[in-house]
Write a protein that holds these residues in place. Structure first.
Motif, mmCIF file in Angstrom:
data_model
loop_
_atom_site.group_PDB
_atom_site.id
_atom_site.type_symbol
_atom_site.label_atom_id
_atom_site.label_comp_id
_atom_site.label_asym_id
_atom_site.label_seq_id
_atom_site.Cartn_x
_atom_site.Cartn_y
_atom_site.Cartn_z
ATOM 1 N N SER A 176 30.546 45.443 37.799
ATOM 2 C CA SER A 176 29.641 44.303 37.629
ATOM 3 C C SER A 176 29.853 43.291 38.750
ATOM 4 N N LYS A 177 28.816 42.515 39.042
ATOM 5 C CA LYS A 177 28.909 41.534 40.124
ATOM 6 C C LYS A 177 30.038 40.526 39.879
ATOM 7 N N GLY A 178 30.124 40.067 38.622
ATOM 8 C CA GLY A 178 31.150 39.080 38.305
ATOM 9 C C GLY A 178 32.552 39.615 38.496
ATOM 10 N N LYS A 179 32.783 40.853 38.058
ATOM 11 C CA LYS A 179 34.106 41.452 38.185
ATOM 12 C C LYS A 179 34.430 41.758 39.642
ATOM 13 N N ALA A 180 33.419 42.234 40.402
ATOM 14 C CA ALA A 180 33.638 42.509 41.824
ATOM 15 C C ALA A 180 33.985 41.227 42.570
ATOM 16 N N PHE A 181 33.315 40.134 42.184
ATOM 17 C CA PHE A 181 33.617 38.841 42.801
ATOM 18 C C PHE A 181 35.052 38.420 42.509
ATOM 19 N N LEU A 182 35.484 38.568 41.263
ATOM 20 C CA LEU A 182 36.839 38.174 40.883
ATOM 21 C C LEU A 182 37.888 38.999 41.625
ATOM 22 N N TYR A 183 37.618 40.296 41.780
ATOM 23 C CA TYR A 183 38.539 41.149 42.532
ATOM 24 C C TYR A 183 38.615 40.686 43.986
ATOM 25 N N GLY A 184 37.442 40.428 44.588
ATOM 26 C CA GLY A 184 37.404 40.010 45.989
ATOM 27 C C GLY A 184 38.091 38.679 46.208
ATOM 28 N N ALA A 185 37.777 37.704 45.358
ATOM 29 C CA ALA A 185 38.401 36.384 45.484
ATOM 30 C C ALA A 185 39.889 36.464 45.183
ATOM 31 N N GLY A 186 40.243 37.264 44.172
ATOM 32 C CA GLY A 186 41.650 37.388 43.785
ATOM 33 C C GLY A 186 42.521 37.958 44.886
ATOM 34 N N SER A 187 41.929 38.806 45.730
ATOM 35 C CA SER A 187 42.716 39.391 46.820
ATOM 36 C C SER A 187 43.208 38.327 47.795
ATOM 37 N N GLY A 188 42.505 37.181 47.833
ATOM 38 C CA GLY A 188 42.915 36.103 48.734
ATOM 39 C C GLY A 188 43.858 35.103 48.092
ATOM 40 N N ALA A 189 44.075 35.226 46.772
ATOM 41 C CA ALA A 189 44.924 34.258 46.082
ATOM 42 C C ALA A 189 46.369 34.326 46.545
ATOM 43 N N VAL A 190 46.756 35.469 47.110
ATOM 44 C CA VAL A 190 48.134 35.629 47.569
ATOM 45 C C VAL A 190 48.435 34.717 48.756
ATOM 46 N N GLU A 191 47.404 34.295 49.500
ATOM 47 C CA GLU A 191 47.650 33.496 50.703
ATOM 48 C C GLU A 191 48.283 32.134 50.401
ATOM 49 N N PRO A 192 47.671 31.294 49.519
ATOM 50 C CA PRO A 192 48.335 30.016 49.230
ATOM 51 C C PRO A 192 49.701 30.188 48.582
ATOM 52 N N VAL A 193 49.857 31.250 47.782
ATOM 53 C CA VAL A 193 51.158 31.511 47.153
ATOM 54 C C VAL A 193 52.204 31.828 48.222
#
Length: 260
Positions: A176-193
């Motif tokens: 789904s678009k929403g889930k694909a978006f969350l996966y894509g955005a989530g892949s970048g969450a590691v950067e600020p961490v």
């Protein structure tokens, strides 16, 4: 100021991932080559101007041996990413054979695709963290404006990365678009961490800051040489990726000099 700077690259990934809501199909292969080349150019320029040169400047009291921290850190950065590539199971976009150590219970394709991008976002987060640490602790070779320039440059190259992970998840894996978006955005969450962890560690080991700058550069260059450039050069029209590289390099160089 620092908090905003650490989040800017994540914002770039999130905006890129959001393209899944507006585009029906995958990114045109030629456009993808240009974006991969662009990301490569940004990362190489950032590694040189924002990381390696400041590392050598900070070590100028070593005279002719000022290159030592930069050289050692660079090689350790390459070795670190090589180790992660071998240990973490992941699957690159368009590939059929996963890389890294595979657990007995094989991870699904979507998870390994996201892990591939997440793995390559770690050095970018480290790079951001170490330049902000240098600015925070008053090193003359690194200003807050220079650190902001790096954040903006990485955010620009993160934009296509977000799209490159979210759109195939939607089109190839029927997510789904929403889930694909969350996966894509989530892949970048590691950067600020990764950036925050690097800043906290740097406060303890400030004397080896030049090594950390070069370490981040080596890790970023590993990603460029191992993945981005080969993917941009596959098949026909590889010159498009080369043009993208030149544009990305020039923009990051301009940002670093103008703001730094």
């Amino acid at each position: 100021m620092v908090g905003i700077g650490l989040l800017i690259p994540f914002l770039g990934t999130t905006l890129g991932a959001a393209l899944v809501f507006f585009l029906k199909d995958q990114i045109n292969p030629r456009v993808q080559k240009a974006l991969l080349g662009f990301a490569s150019g940004v990362m190489v320029a950032a590694s040189v101007w924002s990381l390696l040169i400041p590392a050598m400047d900070m070590s100028e009291d070593m005279g002719k041996f000022a290159f030592v921290p930069a050289a050692v850190g660079l090689l350790l950065g390459f070795a670190f990413l090589l180790l992660l590539d071998e240990v973490i199971p992941h699957l690159h976009n368009g590939a059929t054979v996963p890389e890294g150590h595979q657990p007995k219970k094989r991870l699904n394709k979507n998870t390994m695709l996201v892990l591939a991008v997440t793995l390559h976002n770690i050095p970018e987060g480290m790079a951001i963290g170490v330049v902000y640490a240098a600015a925070i602790y008053g090193h003359s070779q690194m200003s807050m404006a220079g650190a902001l320039a790096l954040s903006i440059g990485i955010a620009i190259q993160n934009f296509p990365e977000g799209a490159i992970i979210s759109m195939p998840l939607r089109s190839d894996n029927k997510m789904s678009k929403g889930k694909a978006f969350l996966y894509g955005a989530g892949s970048g969450a590691v950067e600020p961490v990764a950036a925050v962890i690097t800043i906290l560690l740097t406060s303890i080991i400030t004397p080896i800051l030049p090594y950390l700058l070069a370490f981040a550069a080596g890790a970023m260059l590993y990603v460029v040489v191992e993945e981005l450039i080969p993917e941009a050069s596959l098949g026909e029209h590889s010159n498009i990726g080369t043009i993208g590289f030149a544009v990305g390099f020039a923009i990051m160089m301009i940002l670093d000099i103008a703001l730094g």
